[in-house]
Design an enzyme around this catalytic site. Structure first.
Site, mmCIF file in Angstrom:
data_model
loop_
_atom_site.group_PDB
_atom_site.id
_atom_site.type_symbol
_atom_site.label_atom_id
_atom_site.label_comp_id
_atom_site.label_asym_id
_atom_site.label_seq_id
_atom_site.Cartn_x
_atom_site.Cartn_y
_atom_site.Cartn_z
ATOM 1 N N LEU A 23 0.582 -1.436 0.202
ATOM 2 C CA LEU A 23 -0.302 0.156 0.050
ATOM 3 C C LEU A 23 1.310 1.028 -0.205
ATOM 4 O O LEU A 23 1.797 1.516 0.735
ATOM 5 C CB LEU A 23 -0.817 0.209 1.574
ATOM 6 C CG LEU A 23 -1.669 1.385 1.583
ATOM 7 C CD1 LEU A 23 -2.512 1.353 0.595
ATOM 8 C CD2 LEU A 23 -2.656 0.970 2.999
ATOM 9 N N ASP A 24 0.245 1.882 -0.642
ATOM 10 C CA ASP A 24 1.549 3.637 -1.107
ATOM 11 C C ASP A 24 2.287 3.201 -1.060
ATOM 12 O O ASP A 24 3.639 4.264 -0.791
ATOM 13 C CB ASP A 24 1.403 4.342 0.161
ATOM 14 C CG ASP A 24 -0.162 4.023 0.254
ATOM 15 O OD1 ASP A 24 -1.485 4.347 -0.420
ATOM 16 O OD2 ASP A 24 -0.314 5.037 1.741
#
Lengths: 277, 277, 277, 277
Positions: free
Chosen positions: B221-222
């Site tokens: 994520l990210d």
């Protein structure tokens, strides 16, 4: 003869604070040049008032203290230059910027001395007729080294200590001697890339923007109140070394900008943030 | 009739790569409109060549493959619009920006459908005569919910999936269906303030600049390759809510800018970074 | 031993230019480090090629000239530092920036001398052991004054003359001695506020952004090719004097940035514009 | 029930103005939420005070007028949305931005109608259920055309008229109907490149930064008080058409930002400049 003063006031908000201050100044024939205030969402009040008049400022200060509710902090500053000491390691760029501004009387501060844990920057500093102290950390415990630093600093009683790329961590004990008085320039857009070699980290993460952060130093490294930040765009074409070069330009201009604000008594600290009026 | 093509080439650098490509294109009477290349410090080669001519592009591609050393990746793109699907939750601002650009034929892509895990944005989407699918996650396991999403996505075979403020985490299994094809807008200047409520974090840290990041989605994520970033200055006067409002403007313009680059076949991915030619 | 060279090539576009150059370099065992090219919409071709190899560069240059169509301009540069002369009046800030970069070997140029039409900056320049020439314009015709300047400049044969806040207009005759070699920093975001006192003009117009422009000098004052520009935000709170202070910071950083590009042989001039590769 | 009000005050500075206002508000149990003031170097005073309390605002206003010296202008605003009318020609991008913000209740204004001198944008406007008036200028004298526009505008009595890329010049007579009420977005970083086709001018001049300016309209085209400006970097690679595309993004975001300030009653006009509190 009129002289100019700056009143800094902060504390819990009450109805009528601006009213009271402006009334007292009005009654003492002081002329308000500029007044800025801010109330935080949590109800904390900040005000910076520049005023001018030919009266003993202490009398004004006493009158204000009498008229205002308890629990407010009042500080009255003249607009003279601050006395500061710089601390450096080997990197010259922030130092060179500050010395050039000082040489042409644009810094808003008197550089009383420069302390380096290396001797590298002595020749450059001495061009400007400023004392340079070499306090090597080699062979010394942190505690002993900081004692040496402290000895010099106490001799100069600086109003601010500027870490112009001083690359060693200062102990909480040392920092406690200069609360809200040590200013650092951090080689990163905080809170990103905390720790060593931030430009390599930035390169490897492939960021498109890099930055720098000037902040007060408190007990937690790199976590003190932020005064100023700036950024520049980069692309994949910049190597980690290119980013470091560009980063240095940002660092020196951000430190300059932060010092301009601090030396003009425009920076309040509250809950680890700054309020700049 | 001449038509325009874009050749994307990447792989380990060799002497004479530009020479070989330009020779083959020259021999096939293709006219180079624009050529950009980049060699990473680690010796990886990237080239984007726009060319024009009246020949079967596959013949050119085969000739190139024959002439070039092994281990290079060659992709030949026409300059037609990409087919995309948008995924949203409840926030409208990035969606509205993309729909307006699409309505006036400025997006460089065809929005085939919009999928929302809430039904909130249906009326706005339907103003633009685009199918809206409401796939609620309520009462479904992540796996089941993603199966539903996948069913719709596979029907449209999009070249890119744009998360225009889709506020749920996608599983690595789901993401694996669309390698280098999912683009997200992150409400922060990465790598700062990872996680929820970044504007509250930014407010509490007292930063003087906030930003946003558009990136490809990979398993972490990210942490996928960054395509575009931008920032705006803030001060203590901005509340966390003000920062969120300002942040939304940055998010929508950064997502727009990133999509412009991606849809023009200007973005390569390498070691979790982007090279933009 | 390998050495690095930079080939600059510009002229009307032809099919196969990149092909020819890369072929010749390939045949001479030169290794291309970085190659950038640009073709203007009007069909003018620009290429900058950094390459490395252990051969006489003149042989490569001759081979290129033989292989390429006529009408192209070829220039071969080594990557050594440029010799430059600075011209100043009384303002120190651009000068101080350049001297500090030079002192720490970061300028990419050797400052051979500084010429001032006032003597004000002599002490600062001499700290850095650089010859300072005071050539007062007082009591001299423009022609006579420029003859004096020219005498000094011709002695040093500088590759570039940098006007670091030289506040007198140079005659077209003088400028003609140094075609594409004089670089000026303009106290405004060109093309705005041409003429004297631009910060006062900016204040009175109430602009929200001010800037500076570095450009080559041609016969028309302030109208030569622009190399770099930058801006900063201002508000009604800044007086004309504040804008001037802020403007100086922009000027010095824009001039620095422009010189970095010029000294790295990255700037082409074409139809009064720059192409930066 | 408490309600929020905004007091705007401007006029020649006198000793004790802040004192008087805060005293009157204090005596009427009004609570100051935020107070900003500014005194120009020429001695003109501006103050914006947000306050809250459960009293008839007219009573407060009368008390203030009585207590303050003559010659000050006092305006009391509620914090409700402004009624506005948009004027457009054929370009959609600023319009689309404002309609999207309006659709999601983020504009701070009610768009009562859109007037176009072409019919091009009608379908898009009608998606949002806003009346669209086509008032063609063809075959009409300027005077007659403006009479038609005025008829519609007077029907709606807008507090502000927003020229969202309205591409015709308005006569001084027309403008005089809406003093300090017409807001325009200018396709250039004023004061640069006045006149038609600014992006072509910018391309030909080779600028490295382009921008846009939102301003009030007065009798001199493009010379009214500037509210907001912004810029983006460009390079030689951008054609005049690319600059126009990028410029549109700047225009729409600058107009948005300016309207946010105006609709929040934060903008004062003084000597053709704005003071933004």
């Amino acid at each position: 003869m009129n002289s100019r003063h700056i009143l800094l006031m902060d504390g819990p908000d009450h109805k009528g604070l601006i009213f009271t201050v402006t009334r007292v100044l009005f009654e003492h024939q002081q002329n308000i040049i500029r007044n800025d205030e801010y109330v935080s969402p949590s109800g904390f009040f900040f005000m910076r008032t520049e005023f001018e008049g030919n009266i003993d400022p202490d009398i004004v200060l006493q009158a204000l203290q009498k008229a205002l509710p308890e629990g407010l902090r009042l500080r009255l500053k003249s607009d003279r230059k601050k006395d500061i000491v710089l601390m450096v390691t080997k990197e010259h760029y922030c130092l060179a910027e500050l010395l050039a501004r000082y040489a042409f009387d644009e810094l808003g501060a008197n550089i009383k001395a420069v302390i380096g844990n290396y001797n590298t920057l002595r020749p450059f500093v001495e061009k400007f007729n400023i004392p340079f102290y070499h306090v090597s950390h080699e062979g010394l415990s942190r505690e002993r080294h900081e004692e040496e630093l402290l000895k010099i600093l106490l001799r100069y009683q600086p109003e601010f200590v500027v870490l112009a790329k001083y690359m060693r961590i200062l102990s909480p004990e040392f920092v406690a001697n200069f609360p809200e008085k040590i200013i650092n320039i951090h080689h990163s857009f905080l809170p990103a890339f905390i720790g060593a070699n931030p430009y390599k980290q930035a390169y490897e993460r492939g960021v498109k923007i890099i930055g720098a952060t000037a902040h007060f130093v408190n007990n937690n490294l790199d976590e003190g109140p932020i005064i100023a930040q700036d950024v520049k765009r980069v692309s994949h074409r910049q190597t980690a070394a290119d980013m470091a070069t560009l980063g240095r330009d940002i660092e020196k201009s951000v430190l300059s900008e932060a010092l301009k604000l601090v030396f003009a008594d425009r920076v309040f600290i509250y809950r680890n943030r700054t309020v700049i009026l």
